[in-house]
Scaffold this active site. Sequence first.
Site, PDB file in Angstrom:
ATOM      1  N   HIS A 403       0.850  -1.180   0.000  1.00  0.00           N
ATOM      2  CA  HIS A 403       0.000   0.000   0.000  1.00  0.00           C
ATOM      3  C   HIS A 403       0.890   1.234   0.000  1.00  0.00           C
ATOM      4  O   HIS A 403       1.406   1.624   1.047  1.00  0.00           O
ATOM      5  CB  HIS A 403      -0.904   0.024   1.228  1.00  0.00           C
ATOM      6  CG  HIS A 403      -1.959  -1.025   1.251  1.00  0.00           C
ATOM      7  ND1 HIS A 403      -2.835  -1.193   2.317  1.00  0.00           N
ATOM      8  CD2 HIS A 403      -2.297  -1.973   0.340  1.00  0.00           C
ATOM      9  CE1 HIS A 403      -3.656  -2.191   2.052  1.00  0.00           C
ATOM     10  NE2 HIS A 403      -3.342  -2.691   0.871  1.00  0.00           N
ATOM     11  N   GLU A 404       1.090   1.829  -1.160  1.00  0.00           N
ATOM     12  CA  GLU A 404       1.768   3.120  -1.207  1.00  0.00           C
ATOM     13  C   GLU A 404       0.715   4.192  -0.976  1.00  0.00           C
ATOM     14  O   GLU A 404      -0.210   4.358  -1.769  1.00  0.00           O
ATOM     15  CB  GLU A 404       2.472   3.332  -2.538  1.00  0.00           C
ATOM     16  CG  GLU A 404       3.106   4.704  -2.686  1.00  0.00           C
ATOM     17  CD  GLU A 404       4.015   5.063  -1.508  1.00  0.00           C
ATOM     18  OE1 GLU A 404       3.685   5.996  -0.750  1.00  0.00           O
ATOM     19  OE2 GLU A 404       5.051   4.384  -1.343  1.00  0.00           O
ATOM     20  N   GLU A 504      17.962   0.661  -1.416  1.00  0.00           N
ATOM     21  CA  GLU A 504      17.539   1.257  -2.689  1.00  0.00           C
ATOM     22  C   GLU A 504      18.407   2.434  -3.101  1.00  0.00           C
ATOM     23  O   GLU A 504      18.500   2.763  -4.292  1.00  0.00           O
ATOM     24  CB  GLU A 504      16.070   1.672  -2.627  1.00  0.00           C
ATOM     25  CG  GLU A 504      15.739   2.852  -1.746  1.00  0.00           C
ATOM     26  CD  GLU A 504      15.474   2.462  -0.309  1.00  0.00           C
ATOM     27  OE1 GLU A 504      14.919   3.290   0.433  1.00  0.00           O
ATOM     28  OE2 GLU A 504      15.830   1.335   0.091  1.00  0.00           O
TER      29      GLU A 504
END
Length: 701
Positions: A403-404, A504
């Site tokens: 869920h962004e 990232e």
Amino acid sequence: MKRITSLALLCLFFGCQSKKTTTVSSPNGEHQIAFELNKNGQIFYQISSGEQKIIDLSALGFELKSRSLKQGFQLLKSETTSHASQWKTVWGEEEMIDDIYNEITLEFRQRKSNILVNIIARAFDDGVAFRYEFPEQKNLLDFVIMDELTEFNFAGDYKAWWNFADYDNYEKVYYSSSISEIGDSLKFERRVGKEERANMCNTPLTVEVNDDLVVSIHEAELVDYAGMTLLNTLENETLKANLTPWRNGDLVRTAAPMKTPWRTVQIGHNAGDLVESRMIMNLNPPCAIEDTDWIKTSKYIGIWWELHTGRTSWAEKVQFGKPLPPTRPHGATTENAKYHIDFAAKHGFEDVLIEGWIKGWDNMGDNWTGYGIFDWETPADDFDFEEVLRYGKEKGVRMMAYHETISDIDHYEPEMDRLYAEARNRGIDAIKVGYTGDVNFNTTVPNSYAQHHHGQYMVRHYRKMIQTAAKNKIRIIHHEPIKYTGEQRTYPNIMAREGARGQEYNAWSEGNSPEHGVVLPFTRLLGGPMDYTLGIFEVKLPQREWAKFEIRVRSTVMKQVAYFVTMYSPIPMAADLPRNYEKNMEAFQFIKDVPTNWSESKVLNAKIGDYFTIARKERGTENWYLGSITDENPRTFSIDLDFLHPDKTYQATIYADGKDAHWESNPYPVEVTKINVTAKDKLSIQLAAGGGQAIAFKALD
């Protein structure tokens, strides 16, 4: 628990001295926190360990919107207690945790206003903590805190490990400097566009007082309050509590009775003592979830690294306002999900994270902005949600939903209960929730900037989200979170949070330095476990056309493997592409085998920013696992194996940097050997520059 009322002692002590002081010591007598009133009735404290003063006289108090609570106080009463108990973790670095401390409660009254303020302090063998309490009273109902006056006046200009604070993001480079240079934006690079603030740092802040004393400043039980940063006052070596504000300048909106978060000072003889400390968790309430059988640790893989490295996209056709090239297709397709499920089933991974599986990504603006673009349940055109769930169930693998929220709290928060209940009904028990972008709420203006991530509004939201997830038996991983302050004791369904520069950054920036991984265990991870996304085997990455620097992971492959022991998480991700693991199954075997839940953890050596070696015992067995990592320098250690069971023989499978390995020039070589050892043996551990070593000790029958 024993209780000793010290009124008589106070009368004797305060009646004959001009300075009013009272002290509480740790059970072992080593650490002390002392309080005192000056002639103006202002409250101060100081902290010492043995003969070493750590925090010199430091001010306490508040400025409220309606009045000042800085001075004019008198001490009404002091009461001390002792506590000793032990509690069992649902998961963690240890199975059983001792909670032993001495506590003092000081009751103050401001003479003119008659306002009552209590200060509660606890002294543990691994540090001290204090908090403010506003008891219920007619003179103070609803009120607004405009400044918390708490200071940390260090007794010397010691070496500190810190990063620049802002009010919305913890993903920062760590620096080491003297305390007086914390937040110095002339000496250290500050990203002004990211709201990094001069002369301010985040917590945990870790300080090396001397070769035999290391401390860390943080907070515990952050519930309905603003997150704390530290302001360098530029006066001596004094840091001051600096709370993240509401947009109108209020810091905390509250009402009596209330208690603030604990202000914590963890204390150890070395950096390893900080890692072994459980004080932050002990300062939180016991588990609030009655049935915890559903909260299991696990490892996962997923559609994630390929998105950050530019191989595929979160969106279907348009990402961040630009049409996607044919070379960057949508990543969360039914076919790609099944491929990952097959790999997970084959190699024993319980969950597969799928990012980009819902619609809305094509409508996202640059810098992860948007308003009302997600409903968190409508699948992308090329993602058959029902088929993926069916296929995963057939293979014994769960889907981990993503869920962004892009911090669109106004839309996400009202939907949480329904979304989590539906996920659980469909066999999904873990959700990763992201909070990129600016916080939007209660506004009709798209993409308006409403509140800060680390302020009271979002602290409330994160707590509500954890509680809603617990109600629906959902495990949560947070990215772009509020800081961990030990709440995993109370709500163990909050499995891991990001809250630092993760893996990232190696995919699209100059990356994390070789020392980054040997700073995090002594800073960020002191608050709670991190979702660092581990195990990148293909460390040399495709070059981006816009990059003026080499895009790569600054470690050897073996350091990535060792992270599964050194970078604690109960739900670690093997983050690389499956095909890269298939090229190096020998090293991948350790990742497959390493447990996620421990009964004991022992730091064998540690120096902040230089090296870290830790051994952990698998919960429910006599097996141990060791991880050792270094910075850019090669190192050799001799390790005693006296942590092993004294009456058992172990087969040690040693995963080591191969010949001539080096993070920059030769990151790939891995050597695996097996020997039998006992608790009486020593092992030589050799780490390449930027390297690591991992060892599995399996008890032989």
